[in-house]
Design an enzyme around this catalytic site. Structure first.
Site, PDB file in Angstrom:
ATOM      1  N   THR A  20       0.831  -1.193   0.000  1.00 14.15           N
ATOM      2  CA  THR A  20       0.000   0.000   0.000  1.00 14.15           C
ATOM      3  C   THR A  20       0.873   1.254   0.000  1.00 14.15           C
ATOM      4  O   THR A  20       1.971   1.234   0.543  1.00 14.15           O
ATOM      5  CB  THR A  20      -0.859   0.006   1.282  1.00 14.15           C
ATOM      6  N   GLY A  56     -10.209  -4.401   1.246  1.00 24.42           N
ATOM      7  CA  GLY A  56      -9.326  -4.257   2.405  1.00 24.42           C
ATOM      8  C   GLY A  56      -9.594  -2.953   3.147  1.00 24.42           C
ATOM      9  O   GLY A  56     -10.644  -2.327   2.964  1.00 24.42           O
ATOM     10  N   ASP A  57      -8.635  -2.543   3.985  1.00 26.10           N
ATOM     11  CA  ASP A  57      -8.872  -1.368   4.821  1.00 26.10           C
ATOM     12  C   ASP A  57      -8.632  -0.049   4.105  1.00 26.10           C
ATOM     13  O   ASP A  57      -9.195   0.974   4.485  1.00 26.10           O
ATOM     14  CB  ASP A  57      -7.996  -1.431   6.080  1.00 26.10           C
TER      15      ASP A  57
END
Lengths: 351, 351
Positions: free
Chosen positions: A213, A243-244
């Protein structure tokens, strides 16, 4: 005549003084901070060539250069984090934009989010495949729609409609990521030889154990904070896993006190609502940013079984970059009020 | 012989006493709470027939009946909130599961999330079209995968693979929702006659101004908390818009202190990371649940320009149901330790 000449001289003198002193004064009172990351994971000296290390350092320095120039020029934090993340998206070293990892289906599915701490404005896109710079799409969602989060082909239709640059999915591919998926699939087959349909793709989750990321958080000269995160997710992901990174409060968050961007095993960051947890510990828990970051990343996250890291900056310009993996690509520039110097740090490993 | 008979009599007496007192004691010490909502919005007496009002009351009572029976029987909060939300999904009165609103494309796209406060376990699905009970899919994501959030056709493939009940998209349709979309499209056309491609579907967002999300939060006899939320989103939504319901921390959250489920204008709940904000104000801000809920829903949310409501319960079993719209379908049952009575409330309007 004499008194007029004297007056003129006095005025000229004051103008000169003004022009000399003002920039010095401005230089001394302005403050800003930019913190960036390029992912956390099993990044060790042992598995990194000197050449690769140099390349990562150069990429991080280039991103800091761009952001520092913008912040020194008085640009808003929101603009800075978007442009810095764009640069990292275009950089094929990182798992975001060009260079993103491949899903189980051999495609790229990208997520990104941006948040403006000034007014809690937020935008995000999830599962997009043909938008060249997902972070700019996220910003457009924030500024041009009443929505916060758009996903999949709907988000792409929106991006096309407003004229963002679109690319074929193959644009994001690199040789190294194709090898990564191949390794992941082989590993999975070895671990579950009799499972042509592995239940929910769990077995492969930990194969490519590096979270590439990218993210940026900034405090601008006006005292505003912003955060941005962009990612290609996990190698071999499937089932439309989100995902986050694109979730406001989980991987990305900014308010008037703190801006945060996370990287790591996304599921744990979602369950802990990590970015918002950090902000709330500072706001309500009376914790310092350093203490809150350490407690969350070094204690609470491993206790739950996850790992990763985050970057954050508070409204005093204090930067933090805690992580509990072997390494995290990271760096910051900080200009404090009352000082002419800009502190700059770039690092990869734990020590 | 006489002494033996006496002994036998004593034992029998003790057994009888035990069997009489234990349930009374258990009854007096057990405590549990279930809070439910069926959406907040412009729900006024003026636009509600007596018949509809009765129907909503009956549906809410039925959901409380089911949940109360389960909680009284000692079942875990997680199980209770899933089953109660399933019942509300199957009920065509509410905008979740059967009876969900229609997207701009005339389809149903459903979102749901569930969270177990005991261990911060969480699962969610977004944009699913053929899973009969999205809340059960969310629970399966939590329990059967290492992921938290699955989306679109990927989530559906997963649900099919594990054997959840699948239905054609038309299963969710009702005559009333079809009329709702028709009205929204007409309204939109009237407001933007020269916009065959309205930018990001903003114009129509406020047409069907009722948020029919459903949700449940519970405290069980073991002291554990759980939360569940399910929704069909906004009428006429497009571009793969994702609201707050499936986002952990925004529309749904549970930890060891508080469980929360939200309903309202989702974008504002995302930006405020509403559910987590409430939990953190209680945990770190030393605020009571009542005060935290009121400050967020009656002050902070309208200040930002949004509206809606939430339900929550804390580990003492205290229920709250604040909202800043005209009405919210809501209710709770609460059994306090030290009392034989179960308090039950069902309400729709503000007063």
């Amino acid at each position: 005549m004499q008194s007029n000449a004297l007056k003129r001289l006095l005025v000229i003198g004051m103008v000169i003084l003004w022009n000399v002193l003002c920039p010095v004064w401005a230089q001394r009172t302005t403050s800003y901070t930019l913190v960036i990351h390029g992912g956390a994971g099993t990044i060790t000296r042992a598995n990194m060539s000197a050449e690769m290390e140099r390349a990562y350092h150069q990429s991080l320095q280039r991103a800091l250069d761009l952001g520092e120039k913008m912040l020194a020029g008085g640009l808003p934090a929101l603009e800075v984090v978007e442009k810095v993340v764009r640069l990292l998206e275009d950089d094929s070293l990182f798992n975001a934009g060009k260079g993103a990892v491949l899903t189980n289906a051999g495609e790229h599915e990208l997520d990104a989010a941006i948040m403006d701490g000034k007014n809690l404005g937020a935008g995000s896109v999830a599962g997009v495949k043909t938008i060249k710079n997902p972070i700019s799409a996220a910003r457009a969602v924030m500024e041009k729609t009443e929505h916060v989060m758009l996903s999949g082909s709907g988000a792409e239709a929106f991006a096309r409609q407003i004229g963002l640059e679109m690319v074929p999915n193959s644009y994001f591919s690199t040789e190294s990521r194709r090898r990564g998926l191949k390794r992941a699939l082989e590993e999975e087959k070895k671990n579950t030889p009799n499972a042509p349909q592995p239940a929910a793709g769990i077995s492969s989750v930990r194969v490519d154990w590096k979270y590439g990321t990218v993210g940026a958080v900034a405090l601008d000269q006006q005292g505003n904070l912003a955060a941005a995160t962009s990612t290609g997710g996990m190698t071999n992901k499937r089932y439309g896993r989100i995902g986050d990174a694109p979730l406001i409060g989980a991987g990305t968050y900014a308010d008037s006190l703190v801006a945060v961007s996370c990287t790591g095993w996304g599921e744990f960051f979602i369950r802990m609502v990590m970015a918002k947890s950090l902000a709330d510990r500072v706001r309500f828990g009376n914790q310092s940013l350093v203490k809150a970051g350490d407690e969350l990343i070094q204690i609470a996250l491993p206790a739950l079984g996850g790992d990763g890291g985050l970057i954050a900056v508070d409204r005093n310009g204090e930067p933090i970059m805690p992580f509990c993996t072997e390494g995290m690509y990271r760096g910051y520039v900080r200009k404090e009020a009352g000082s002419d110097k800009v502190k700059r740090v770039v690092a990869i490993y734990k020590d």
